[in-house]
Scaffold this active site. Structure first.
Site, mmCIF file in Angstrom:
data_model
loop_
_atom_site.group_PDB
_atom_site.id
_atom_site.type_symbol
_atom_site.label_atom_id
_atom_site.label_comp_id
_atom_site.label_asym_id
_atom_site.label_seq_id
_atom_site.Cartn_x
_atom_site.Cartn_y
_atom_site.Cartn_z
ATOM 1 N N TYR A 50 55.514 27.284 37.570
ATOM 2 C CA TYR A 50 54.980 26.736 38.781
ATOM 3 C C TYR A 50 56.282 26.210 39.758
ATOM 4 O O TYR A 50 55.882 26.159 40.895
ATOM 5 C CB TYR A 50 53.994 25.485 38.385
ATOM 6 C CG TYR A 50 52.522 25.761 38.319
ATOM 7 C CD1 TYR A 50 52.168 26.411 37.255
ATOM 8 C CD2 TYR A 50 51.771 24.902 38.810
ATOM 9 C CE1 TYR A 50 50.814 26.511 37.114
ATOM 10 C CE2 TYR A 50 50.240 24.919 38.746
ATOM 11 C CZ TYR A 50 49.819 25.859 37.627
ATOM 12 O OH TYR A 50 48.650 26.113 37.905
ATOM 13 N N LYS A 98 55.433 32.341 24.439
ATOM 14 C CA LYS A 98 55.221 34.045 24.478
ATOM 15 C C LYS A 98 56.653 34.530 24.272
ATOM 16 O O LYS A 98 57.487 35.311 24.799
ATOM 17 C CB LYS A 98 54.687 34.520 25.518
ATOM 18 C CG LYS A 98 54.365 35.927 25.717
ATOM 19 C CD LYS A 98 53.207 36.285 24.858
ATOM 20 C CE LYS A 98 52.867 37.858 25.053
ATOM 21 N NZ LYS A 98 51.810 38.273 24.109
ATOM 22 N N ASP A 117 48.686 34.224 23.875
ATOM 23 C CA ASP A 117 47.472 35.224 23.758
ATOM 24 C C ASP A 117 46.412 34.932 22.514
ATOM 25 O O ASP A 117 45.216 34.847 22.576
ATOM 26 C CB ASP A 117 47.805 36.508 23.892
ATOM 27 C CG ASP A 117 49.073 36.914 23.064
ATOM 28 O OD1 ASP A 117 49.662 36.264 22.412
ATOM 29 O OD2 ASP A 117 49.170 38.323 22.937
ATOM 30 N N ASP A 150 47.595 25.271 31.883
ATOM 31 C CA ASP A 150 46.699 25.363 33.103
ATOM 32 C C ASP A 150 45.487 26.076 32.858
ATOM 33 O O ASP A 150 44.328 25.706 32.427
ATOM 34 C CB ASP A 150 47.274 26.069 34.457
ATOM 35 C CG ASP A 150 46.096 26.153 35.527
ATOM 36 O OD1 ASP A 150 45.462 25.117 35.720
ATOM 37 O OD2 ASP A 150 46.214 26.865 36.279
ATOM 38 N N ASP A 155 41.575 24.680 30.819
ATOM 39 C CA ASP A 155 40.312 25.442 31.428
ATOM 40 C C ASP A 155 39.320 25.920 30.376
ATOM 41 O O ASP A 155 38.310 25.596 30.118
ATOM 42 C CB ASP A 155 40.482 26.401 32.515
ATOM 43 C CG ASP A 155 40.593 25.460 34.086
ATOM 44 O OD1 ASP A 155 41.243 24.561 34.057
ATOM 45 O OD2 ASP A 155 40.245 26.081 34.947
HETATM 46 C C1 IPM Z 1 45.061 21.827 37.527
HETATM 47 C C2 IPM Z 1 44.555 22.538 38.674
HETATM 48 C C3 IPM Z 1 45.935 22.632 39.586
HETATM 49 C C4 IPM Z 1 47.028 23.232 38.833
HETATM 50 C C5 IPM Z 1 45.745 23.143 41.036
HETATM 51 C C6 IPM Z 1 44.651 22.488 41.791
HETATM 52 C C7 IPM Z 1 46.937 23.372 41.695
HETATM 53 O O1 IPM Z 1 44.018 23.708 38.382
HETATM 54 O O2 IPM Z 1 45.233 20.582 37.675
HETATM 55 O O3 IPM Z 1 44.917 22.407 36.478
HETATM 56 O O4 IPM Z 1 47.010 24.549 38.831
HETATM 57 O O5 IPM Z 1 47.650 22.745 38.235
HETATM 58 MG MG MG Z 2 43.843 24.335 36.447
#
Ligand code: IPM
Ligand code: MG
Length: 370
Positions: free
Chosen positions: A142, A193, A225, A249, A253
């Protein structure tokens, strides 16, 4: 009575709706447990672009830097998507994380019994799942340099991002993760990785070295992975997972879907002051936010789920203000409300009437008032 300064940044899309419910919960539990919160509101993301032309103004950043804690809703939306990278709403979030030094992002993945049916996975795979994902938040892909898109002499383009970590950056996130694991199931999984990326080979080496200071925690390693696959195959095997910014990230999710909805996942982003203080974060800088985005498609419809933001407030009380009883009470209230069948649209099984965002907030407050 103790008094704390909290910066509140509702942001875009459903941000203002979910934050409004979370603020009610913060004020109510604060009063009940003898703390008053002095709230200052600021625009971030698209809201700030609209009001000031930039995603994060110096004034809002200054406010965040002096606050005892920050509560953030969500940023972004189609309205600002075509803007240049440097002034897109997401920049506000990344700048806040970086400027506040919030390198440790805690994302608890807890399965509520009442919601087992809401997940797309089989109930027997989900029972008892309780994972803490620790995502490194101010380094990695990032933030690595060089970055950007350049036009080459022949007119074609070349885009680059860089995965970079220093030993010090890996050490501090490792210490934080081991300290968290010590207070939980004493198992830490470091995800990398290392078979392909040298940077994460270093990550693995440094985490190994730090582990010597935590003999009571069992450390293991997994490639990212494989971890993505194992999260679906057998999520019960995990306790604490620590990983690189981008990997975290994506994995968080993915892990959120174990709970049935991304609308359930809270997060705390911390920058520890000086020595590693483990989970007791009083006096450190911190920002609390749901892990989901601004959901522009449902903004203004009342369909948003405020639970992730309300649970983020619980994390704030626990980690920033050492108010564990108050935090427990919020978490118990959320569980009770789910147990008696209250649902927002994202977690409602078919045939169940979904509550609006405000009505869900009200249900939780009702439970807290008991
Ligand atoms: C998160 C979100 C953010 C990230 C975005 C909105 C920049 O997806 O907090 O996980 O990628 O960190
Ligand atoms: Mg995110």
């Amino acid at each position: 009575m103790k008094s704390y300064n909290v910066s509140v940044f509702p942001g875009d899309g459903i941000g203002p709706e979910i934050v409004a419910e979370a603020v009610k919960v913060l004020k109510f539990t604060g009063e009940k447990y003898g703390a008053s919160f002095n709230l200052t509101y600021g625009d971030v993301g698209g809201a700030s672009i609209d009001s000031s032309g930039v995603p994060l103004t110096d004034a809002v950043l200054a406010d965040a830097l002096k606050a005892d804690a920050v509560l953030l809703g969500a940023v972004g939306g189609p309205k600002w998507e075509s803007m240049g990278y440097e002034i897109r709403p997401e920049r506000a979030l990344l700048a806040l994380r970086k400027e506040l030094g919030l390198f440790a992002n805690l994302r608890p993945v807890k399965i509520y019994n009442a919601l087992i049916g809401a997940s797309t996975l089989k109930p027997e795979v989900l029972a008892g799942v309780d994972i803490m994902v620790v995502r490194e938040l101010t380094g990695g892909l990032y933030f690595g340099e060089p970055r950007g898109v350049e036009t080459l002499a022949d007119g074609t383009k070349r885009g680059v991002n860089t995965l970079v970590y220093t030993t010090a950056e890996i050490e501090r996130i490792a210490h934080t993760s081991f300290a968290i694991a010590q207070k939980r199931g004493k198992k830490l999984l470091s995800v990398d990785k290392a078979n392909v990326l040298e940077c994460t080979e270093l990550w693995r080496e440094v985490v190994e070295e730090v582990s010597a200071s935590y003999p009571d925690v069992e450390l293991s390693h997994m490639y990212v992975d494989n971890c993505a696959m194992q999260l679906i195959r057998d999520p019960g095997q995990f306790d604490v997972i620590v990983t690189e910014n981008t990997f975290g990230d994506i994995l968080s999710d993915e892990a959120s879907m174990l709970t049935g909805s991304i609308g359930m996942l809270a997060s705390a982003s911390m920058g520890l002051k000086g020595e590693v203080e483990g989970l007791n974060h009083a006096n450190g800088r911190a920002m609390y936010e749901p892990i989901h985005g601004s959901a522009p498609d449902i903004a203004g419809t009342g369909k948003a789920n405020p639970i992730a933001t309300i649970l983020s407030v619980a994390m704030m009380l626990r980690y920033s203000f050492d108010m564990n009883d108050a935090a427990d009470e919020i978490e118990v209230a959320v569980e009770a409300v789910l147990d008696r069948g209250s649902r927002t649209a994202d977690i409602a099984e078919s045939g169940v009437t979904a509550l609006s965002c405000t009505a869900m907030g009200e249900e939780i407050l009702k439970e807290l008032r008991k």
